[in-house]
Design an enzyme around this catalytic site. Sequence first.
Site, PDB file in Angstrom:
ATOM      1  N   LYS A   1       0.827  -1.221   0.000  1.00 34.65           N
ATOM      2  CA  LYS A   1       0.000   0.000   0.000  1.00 34.65           C
ATOM      3  C   LYS A   1       0.865   1.276   0.000  1.00 34.65           C
ATOM      4  CE  LYS A   1      -2.535  -0.715   3.684  1.00 34.65           C
ATOM      5  NZ  LYS A   1      -1.985  -1.999   4.189  1.00 34.65           N
TER       6      LYS A   1
ATOM      7  N   ARG B   1     -10.204   0.920   8.871  1.00 33.26           N
ATOM      8  CA  ARG B   1      -9.735  -0.438   9.151  1.00 33.26           C
ATOM      9  C   ARG B   1     -10.755  -1.247   9.948  1.00 33.26           C
ATOM     10  NH1 ARG B   1      -3.921   0.692   8.907  1.00 33.26           N
ATOM     11  NH2 ARG B   1      -2.581  -0.991   9.483  1.00 33.26           N
TER      12      ARG B   1
ATOM     13  N   ARG C   1      11.551  -5.034   5.359  1.00 33.59           N
ATOM     14  CA  ARG C   1      11.228  -3.654   4.980  1.00 33.59           C
ATOM     15  C   ARG C   1      12.031  -2.642   5.797  1.00 33.59           C
ATOM     16  NH1 ARG C   1       5.034  -1.913   4.782  1.00 33.59           N
ATOM     17  NH2 ARG C   1       5.035  -2.134   7.047  1.00 33.59           N
TER      18      ARG C   1
ATOM     19  N   ARG D   1      10.950  -0.130  11.079  1.00 30.48           N
ATOM     20  CA  ARG D   1       9.866   0.265  11.991  1.00 30.48           C
ATOM     21  C   ARG D   1       9.811  -0.677  13.182  1.00 30.48           C
ATOM     22  NH1 ARG D   1       4.542   0.906   8.338  1.00 30.48           N
ATOM     23  NH2 ARG D   1       3.724  -0.122  10.176  1.00 30.48           N
TER      24      ARG D   1
ATOM     25  N   ARG E   1      -0.402  -8.471  13.424  1.00 29.70           N
ATOM     26  CA  ARG E   1      -1.061  -7.475  12.562  1.00 29.70           C
ATOM     27  C   ARG E   1      -1.881  -8.160  11.470  1.00 29.70           C
ATOM     28  NH1 ARG E   1       3.929  -4.147  10.824  1.00 29.70           N
ATOM     29  NH2 ARG E   1       2.522  -2.974   9.491  1.00 29.70           N
TER      30      ARG E   1
HETATM   31  P1  AMP Z   1       0.222   0.967   9.112  1.00 29.58           P
HETATM   32  O1  AMP Z   1       1.414   1.834   8.866  1.00 29.58           O
HETATM   33  O2  AMP Z   1      -0.955   1.337   8.272  1.00 29.58           O
HETATM   34  O3  AMP Z   1       0.547  -0.508   9.032  1.00 29.58           O
HETATM   35  O4  AMP Z   1      -0.242   1.229  10.630  1.00 29.58           O
HETATM   36  C1  AMP Z   1       0.622   0.963  11.717  1.00 29.58           C
HETATM   37  C2  AMP Z   1      -0.198   0.755  12.996  1.00 29.58           C
HETATM   38  O5  AMP Z   1      -0.938   1.955  13.295  1.00 29.58           O
HETATM   39  C3  AMP Z   1      -1.246  -0.342  12.919  1.00 29.58           C
HETATM   40  O6  AMP Z   1      -0.696  -1.625  13.183  1.00 29.58           O
HETATM   41  C4  AMP Z   1      -2.230   0.110  14.014  1.00 29.58           C
HETATM   42  O7  AMP Z   1      -1.730  -0.151  15.310  1.00 29.58           O
HETATM   43  C5  AMP Z   1      -2.218   1.630  13.829  1.00 29.58           C
HETATM   44  N1  AMP Z   1      -3.258   2.068  12.859  1.00 29.58           N
HETATM   45  C6  AMP Z   1      -3.062   2.647  11.642  1.00 29.58           C
HETATM   46  N2  AMP Z   1      -4.238   2.925  11.033  1.00 29.58           N
HETATM   47  C7  AMP Z   1      -5.208   2.494  11.875  1.00 29.58           C
HETATM   48  C8  AMP Z   1      -6.628   2.479  11.820  1.00 29.58           C
HETATM   49  N3  AMP Z   1      -7.301   2.954  10.744  1.00 29.58           N
HETATM   50  N4  AMP Z   1      -7.311   1.959  12.880  1.00 29.58           N
HETATM   51  C9  AMP Z   1      -6.649   1.484  13.962  1.00 29.58           C
HETATM   52  N5  AMP Z   1      -5.319   1.455  14.078  1.00 29.58           N
HETATM   53  C10 AMP Z   1      -4.574   1.948  13.053  1.00 29.58           C
END
Ligand code: AMP
Length: 221
Positions: free
Chosen positions: A13, A87, A126, A159, A170
């Site tokens: 993404k 999400r 990554r 990260r 996740r």
């Molecule tokens: P990402 O970079 O999109 O993988 O997001 C990293 C982390 O941020 C996720 O594993 C969640 O803990 C939190 N997070 C990001 N977007 C959301 C969302 N829309 N709802 C809940 N938690 C989120």
Amino acid sequence: MRIVLMGPPGAGKGTQAARLTEALNVTHLSSGDIFRAERASGSELGDELAKYMDAGELVPDETVVNVMAKAIRESDDGGLLLDGFPRTVHQAEALDAQLAASDTPLDGVAVITADDDLIVDRITGRRVCSQCGRVYHVRNMPPKKDGVCDECGGEVIQRSDDTEPVVRERLATYYRQTEPVIDYYRRREDMQVMEFDGTRDPDVVAEDIISSLRSLTASGE
Ligand code: AMP
């Protein structure tokens, strides 16, 4: 054009969002990036977010919806690419209500797919630029100089939630809470949900998504 970009963590993404933003002239809003910036600021909210993020769990809906509603209000100038949000079905409903109130509905949902083993390999390898967010991979797409971003010279890091146990968590969270959002959009007659195989070369995936989105908005005009 207003689009939601979905898919499991590691499906590509972030990589695709960078390409789509440039090609389609939309504002990229990544909830994960917004949360990471909040953490880096050292705020109380940032400390709260860190607890969930480092456990591979979702941040509670109310917090997410507040933060994202504000970001959308401040940035929607006609083109929006939402990445990582919504999400949960609750978040999708809140987004719908906000966009309906401003008469700026979504044009479609693009879902990038990939299987779990590939995802785990991609995510644990990554690396990201701590300044501009550009994505690398230790084997497949390393920066030219170790630890330094090709684009902006920023530090390239891993990260804290890109380790295998957190990735597995996740993924489980994604199947449990986020896949139902795709079904939620599929059930809507006014919504186009398009799937893209994210295991292909990133340039090929980008071309595919861009041409599908262009024809989607052209046919809606
Ligand atoms: P990402 O970079 O999109 O993988 O997001 C990293 C982390 O941020 C996720 O594993 C969640 O803990 C939190 N997070 C990001 N977007 C959301 C969302 N829309 N709802 C809940 N938690 C989120």
